[in-house]
Design a protein around this motif. Structure first.
Motif, PDB file in Angstrom:
ATOM      1  N   SER A  37       0.833  -1.206   0.000  1.00 27.39           N
ATOM      2  CA  SER A  37       0.000   0.000   0.000  1.00 27.39           C
ATOM      3  C   SER A  37       0.864   1.251   0.000  1.00 27.39           C
ATOM      4  N   PHE A  38       1.883   1.252   0.868  1.00 31.63           N
ATOM      5  CA  PHE A  38       2.745   2.440   0.923  1.00 31.63           C
ATOM      6  C   PHE A  38       3.453   2.663  -0.419  1.00 31.63           C
ATOM      7  N   LEU A  39       4.067   1.590  -0.919  1.00 34.87           N
ATOM      8  CA  LEU A  39       4.738   1.714  -2.217  1.00 34.87           C
ATOM      9  C   LEU A  39       3.730   2.120  -3.282  1.00 34.87           C
ATOM     10  N   GLY A  40       2.528   1.554  -3.182  1.00 32.09           N
ATOM     11  CA  GLY A  40       1.502   1.812  -4.189  1.00 32.09           C
ATOM     12  C   GLY A  40       1.061   3.259  -4.208  1.00 32.09           C
ATOM     13  N   ILE A  41       0.989   3.878  -3.022  1.00 33.40           N
ATOM     14  CA  ILE A  41       0.589   5.288  -2.985  1.00 33.40           C
ATOM     15  C   ILE A  41       1.638   6.140  -3.691  1.00 33.40           C
ATOM     16  N   GLY A  42       2.915   5.833  -3.405  1.00 36.43           N
ATOM     17  CA  GLY A  42       3.985   6.529  -4.116  1.00 36.43           C
ATOM     18  C   GLY A  42       3.890   6.315  -5.617  1.00 36.43           C
ATOM     19  N   MET A  43       3.636   5.053  -5.966  1.00 35.77           N
ATOM     20  CA  MET A  43       3.499   4.668  -7.371  1.00 35.77           C
ATOM     21  C   MET A  43       2.359   5.443  -8.047  1.00 35.77           C
ATOM     22  N   GLY A  44       1.252   5.539  -7.333  1.00 36.30           N
ATOM     23  CA  GLY A  44       0.086   6.232  -7.866  1.00 36.30           C
ATOM     24  C   GLY A  44       0.384   7.702  -8.104  1.00 36.30           C
ATOM     25  N   LEU A  45       1.092   8.320  -7.138  1.00 39.27           N
ATOM     26  CA  LEU A  45       1.457   9.735  -7.299  1.00 39.27           C
ATOM     27  C   LEU A  45       2.390   9.892  -8.503  1.00 39.27           C
ATOM     28  N   LEU A  46       3.338   8.945  -8.623  1.00 33.93           N
ATOM     29  CA  LEU A  46       4.258   8.980  -9.766  1.00 33.93           C
ATOM     30  C   LEU A  46       3.494   8.911 -11.083  1.00 33.93           C
ATOM     31  N   ARG A  47       2.429   8.100 -11.085  1.00 34.04           N
ATOM     32  CA  ARG A  47       1.719   7.882 -12.342  1.00 34.04           C
ATOM     33  C   ARG A  47       0.906   9.088 -12.779  1.00 34.04           C
ATOM     34  N   THR A  48       0.690  10.041 -11.868  1.00 39.57           N
ATOM     35  CA  THR A  48       0.018  11.271 -12.299  1.00 39.57           C
ATOM     36  C   THR A  48       1.040  12.256 -12.864  1.00 39.57           C
ATOM     37  N   SER A  49       2.309  11.862 -12.830  1.00 43.97           N
ATOM     38  CA  SER A  49       3.366  12.730 -13.365  1.00 43.97           C
ATOM     39  C   SER A  49       3.146  13.012 -14.851  1.00 43.97           C
ATOM     40  N   LYS A  50       3.586  14.202 -15.266  1.00 42.72           N
ATOM     41  CA  LYS A  50       3.384  14.566 -16.666  1.00 42.72           C
ATOM     42  C   LYS A  50       4.479  13.990 -17.566  1.00 42.72           C
ATOM     43  N   ASP A  90      14.793 -16.964   2.611  1.00 43.49           N
ATOM     44  CA  ASP A  90      13.718 -17.868   3.013  1.00 43.49           C
ATOM     45  C   ASP A  90      12.486 -17.628   2.165  1.00 43.49           C
ATOM     46  N   GLY A  91      11.684 -18.663   2.036  1.00 39.46           N
ATOM     47  CA  GLY A  91      10.448 -18.548   1.276  1.00 39.46           C
ATOM     48  C   GLY A  91       9.567 -17.406   1.766  1.00 39.46           C
ATOM     49  N   GLU A  92       9.523 -17.222   3.089  1.00 41.77           N
ATOM     50  CA  GLU A  92       8.687 -16.153   3.652  1.00 41.77           C
ATOM     51  C   GLU A  92       9.112 -14.786   3.123  1.00 41.77           C
ATOM     52  N   ILE A  93      10.447 -14.566   3.116  1.00 43.11           N
ATOM     53  CA  ILE A  93      10.985 -13.282   2.667  1.00 43.11           C
ATOM     54  C   ILE A  93      10.670 -13.083   1.186  1.00 43.11           C
ATOM     55  N   VAL A  94      10.886 -14.151   0.415  1.00 43.67           N
ATOM     56  CA  VAL A  94      10.610 -14.077  -1.018  1.00 43.67           C
ATOM     57  C   VAL A  94       9.143 -13.720  -1.242  1.00 43.67           C
ATOM     58  N   ALA A  95       8.275 -14.383  -0.482  1.00 37.75           N
ATOM     59  CA  ALA A  95       6.840 -14.129  -0.639  1.00 37.75           C
ATOM     60  C   ALA A  95       6.515 -12.667  -0.352  1.00 37.75           C
ATOM     61  N   VAL A  96       7.072 -12.141   0.746  1.00 38.34           N
ATOM     62  CA  VAL A  96       6.783 -10.747   1.097  1.00 38.34           C
ATOM     63  C   VAL A  96       7.301  -9.811   0.003  1.00 38.34           C
ATOM     64  N   ILE A  97       8.505 -10.095  -0.509  1.00 40.32           N
ATOM     65  CA  ILE A  97       9.062  -9.244  -1.559  1.00 40.32           C
ATOM     66  C   ILE A  97       8.151  -9.242  -2.779  1.00 40.32           C
ATOM     67  N   VAL A  98       7.792 -10.436  -3.253  1.00 37.07           N
ATOM     68  CA  VAL A  98       7.005 -10.528  -4.490  1.00 37.07           C
ATOM     69  C   VAL A  98       5.615  -9.911  -4.300  1.00 37.07           C
ATOM     70  N   PHE A  99       4.956 -10.273  -3.198  1.00 36.08           N
ATOM     71  CA  PHE A  99       3.599  -9.753  -2.992  1.00 36.08           C
ATOM     72  C   PHE A  99       3.602  -8.235  -2.808  1.00 36.08           C
ATOM     73  N   SER A 100       4.639  -7.716  -2.133  1.00 36.50           N
ATOM     74  CA  SER A 100       4.708  -6.265  -1.933  1.00 36.50           C
ATOM     75  C   SER A 100       4.883  -5.549  -3.272  1.00 36.50           C
ATOM     76  N   LEU A 101       5.772  -6.087  -4.110  1.00 34.75           N
ATOM     77  CA  LEU A 101       6.016  -5.440  -5.401  1.00 34.75           C
ATOM     78  C   LEU A 101       4.768  -5.518  -6.289  1.00 34.75           C
ATOM     79  N   TRP A 102       4.119  -6.669  -6.250  1.00 38.97           N
ATOM     80  CA  TRP A 102       2.890  -6.841  -7.026  1.00 38.97           C
ATOM     81  C   TRP A 102       1.795  -5.907  -6.480  1.00 38.97           C
ATOM     82  N   GLY A 103       1.685  -5.905  -5.133  1.00 37.00           N
ATOM     83  CA  GLY A 103       0.688  -5.033  -4.502  1.00 37.00           C
ATOM     84  C   GLY A 103       0.925  -3.582  -4.869  1.00 37.00           C
TER      85      GLY A 103
END
Lengths: 225, 249, 221
Positions: A37-50, A90-103
């Motif tokens: 969510s945090f990354l996504g908000i930044g991403m969303g603001l970036l996407r309104t860039s001209k 660890d699988g847990e770390i990988v999962a958090v990384i992938v899901f966070s980036l996807w999210g």
């Protein structure tokens, strides 16, 4: 009572272990949703860039997640990245990384949609009554944007919770893995164990996801008019 | 021209219609004779559109009776599919099917519902299209037509079912003023050919020209029923006078 | 990084075969989903007693649980109470169970988008309920809902990646095997991604093209 396979669920520490597995699943989902969510908000603001380049990169980033299945991403990071960098994750770390980036990618799209749908005259009328820049955001824009993105964001959370089921494929001891262990242990004694254990996990996922998707639909209906 | 001694085609007896607790039609009586043109007037929200919709089974009713060709249209056993073929209806917003061409729109009912021969229907459709001046638009899609053209097609679509009565529900209300005439002319032409019609409209001049009788409804009740000349020059009730005054500057 | 092209070429047939399985599963899964979705949405439209409730329960169950656990339940759970089926059958049923509810929701919103007055207009020329559905409602609903149907189709093709978990030799499963056997991690993952790109990208373009085509055929814009 010998014949009732359902008893397999109530023997010894079975329920407790399944619950621990569920907590692992829920934990991965929860942390990923927060980071995403945090990354996504930044991403969303970036996407309104001209800037065209910024827009292109953001769009490309999103499409990359939309075209390649998430399970493939888990494999890429779990096997590929660790191999290339010669590190262990660890699988847990990988999962958090992938899901966070996807999210972040999907959340960014939701935030962008919400920001773009804010009517311009709202900004002008906010300025007209003398609100400062921060006041404008605090009292006018953010509350409205939140309303527009919340149903989508909750929906995304439901999808992320469901997708956490895949972590069993990269060796995480999640609720499904625990279920498999229980089935293996008791299958000779109780041949129908897999029916009951998988049935229970099915219901557990439903109990988590159903209220979320109901809430999302409700908010959507409420805020539509 | 008195058509009161013609056969009665449609009879409405003490019709009651309610939405929740609000009464929309409150004891309507009406006899429509074959070949007669009834224009229904009244302030907006008086229930005149609802009256037409009841006649075509698009609204449920709470009391009274409607008889068409001597058969009741009330109750669960009415074969609406059969009845609606004899009652043509034209709507305010045309409601042509946007995904079909003009001719497909017209042929759908006669071929799929009435199971008639394609060639025979085609001939009739061609004739009707010619009459309304649109024979060159056969293969157009509704989106390519103006409002007036769409409405004329909608009339042809209803006519091609060979109905015994036509219901017009504010068919010019959504049109640009310059297109109103072309549609009204078509309806006037139908009247001359002796088509039985019930028309809800706000075009007073047209009402006077086309009607055999004017039915004036207010608050769900029949306030006045008279010949057009009398209604427009010498309305009996105060309500009708008030209503007519709105249309004068 | 050195890429072992030799290895890539030698495993190419393996991936090719797996890709066909992925496509086959995606195709049947999507087709059955469309049929289930259509039937469900028509049941909802006619508000058929009992069936309507069943559809409601099915849609919620299917949408709020992960495909993986649906598959495990079907494949391992049901066999134990006497219902057995092959892996492929199970995978296709699983995909259809999941996709059916998504398609149903898409069709439902499409049908809801058809205006009430269009339906009345159809009734007024004497169409029966079935004719109304066939000639008026579905063609319009289909055009409106085409983008959702396309998105669901892509979604289902991607979800086939999960059915490897019940021992079907589709792309994911083969990749896992190859990594396990030869330790050529980079090459295997590279082939995997390329295979998905080759399947999903053209599909996505095809669907976008189809979307425009259907919209134009139905409404001309």
């Amino acid at each position: 009572m010998q014949n009732l396979g359902i008893n397999v669920l109530f023997e010894g520490t079975t329920l407790q272990r399944l619950f621990e597995g569920l907590m692992m699943t829920a934990g991965i989902a929860f942390i990923s949703i927060i980071i995403g969510s945090f990354l996504g908000i930044g991403m969303g603001l970036l996407r309104t860039s001209k800037s065209g380049i910024v827009q292109f990169i953001c769009r490309f980033y999103l499409e990359v997640f939309r075209i390649i299945p998430i399970l493939v991403w888990l494999f890429i990071v779990y096997f590929g990245v660790t191999n290339a960098l010669d590190i262990h994750l660890d699988g847990e770390i990988v999962a958090v990384i992938v899901f966070s980036l996807w999210g972040a990618a999907e959340m960014g799209d939701i935030v962008r949609g919400a920001l773009e749908s804010l009517p311009k005259h709202q900004i002008e009328s906010g300025k007209a009554i003398g609100l400062s820049f921060w006041g404008l955001y605090r009292y006018v824009l953010i509350p409205q944007a939140v309303r527009r993105m919340l149903p989508g964001a909750i929906n995304l959370s439901t999808r992320m919770v469901k997708t956490t089921s895949l972590v069993v494929m990269i060796g995480v001891i999640d609720v499904i893995k625990v279920g498999q262990q229980i089935i293996e242990r008791s299958v000779i004694k109780v041949p129908t164990a897999s029916f009951w254990v998988y049935g229970l996990i099915f219901i557990l996922y439903f109990i988590i996801c159903y209220p979320l998707s109901k809430l999302s639909k409700k908010l959507e209906a409420k805020w539509e008019n | 021209m008195n058509k009161e001694n013609h056969q009665v085609l449609l009879e409405i007896k003490d019709l009651h219609k309610e939405y929740d607790t609000r009464t929309v039609l409150d004891g309507i009586h009406l006899r429509v004779h074959k070949g007669e043109v009834i224009v229904v007037l009244g302030p907006s929200g008086c229930g005149k559109s609802t009256l037409l919709r009841c006649l075509n089974g698009l609204e449920s009713i709470q009391g009274g009776d409607i008889q068409f060709d001597g058969e009741s249209l009330i109750g669960p056993n009415v074969d609406w599919q059969k009845t609606r073929q004899k009652i043509g209806m034209v709507f305010q917003n045309y409601e042509l099917f946007p995904h079909m061409t003009v001719i497909e729109n017209i042929l759908l009912g006669p071929i799929k519902v009435q199971k008639r021969e394609k060639k025979e229907v085609m001939d009739q459709a061609t004739q009707l299209l010619e009459k309304v001046g649109l024979s060159d638009r056969k293969d157009s899609y509704p989106r390519q037509l103006s409002g007036g053209q769409k409405q004329r097609i909608a009339i042809v679509r209803a006519l091609c079912m060979n109905p015994e009565i036509m219901l017009f529900d504010e068919v010019t209300a959504a049109l640009d003023p310059e297109m109103v005439r072309e549609v009204l002319d078509v309806i006037l032409g139908l009247a001359k050919q002796g088509m039985t019609m019930m028309i809800v409209t706000h075009e007073m001049g047209f009402a006077q020209a086309v009607a055999d009788r004017i039915l004036f409804i207010d608050e769900g009740k029949v306030c006045e029923m008279s010949e057009p000349k009398e209604f427009f020059t010498n309305p009996k009730t105060e309500r009708a006078q008030q209503f007519l005054n709105i249309f004068q500057f | 990084m050195d890429i072992n092209w030799q290895f890539i070429i030698s495993t190419l047939p393996l991936y090719q075969k797996a890709a066909w399985i992925t496509i086959k599963l995606g195709f049947w899964g999507t087709l059955l989903s469309l049929i289930i979705g259509l039937v469900c949405s028509i049941i909802l439209y006619f508000r058929i007693k009992i069936l309507k409730e069943l559809v409601g329960i099915y849609v919620e169950l299917s949408r709020n649980t992960p495909l993986l656990i649906q598959l495990f339940f079907l494949y391992f759970g049901l066999t134990k109470i006497g219902i057995t089926m092959s892996e492929t059958t199970c995978a296709i049923i699983g995909l259809a169970f999941l996709g059916g509810s998504y398609m149903s929701e898409a069709f439902r919103s499409g049908i809801e988008a058809v205006s009430k007055t269009q339906i009345e207009s159809g009734l007024s020329i004497g169409l029966s309920q079935m004719q109304l559905i066939r000639y008026v409602i579905l063609p319009q609903a289909f055009a409106v809902t085409m983008p959702s149907l396309a998105a669901n189709c892509i979604f289902l093709f991607k979800e086939t990646s999960i059915v490897g978990a019940i021992a079907i030799a589709e792309l994911m499963h083969v990749t896992q095997d190859v990594i396990g056997m030869y330790y050529q991690t980079f090459e295997s993952l590279f082939m995997l991604v390329v295979a998905y790109l080759i399947i999903i990208l053209p599909l996505s373009f095809l669907l976008t093209w189809l979307e425009r085509k259907v919209r134009y055929a139905e409404f001309g814009n």
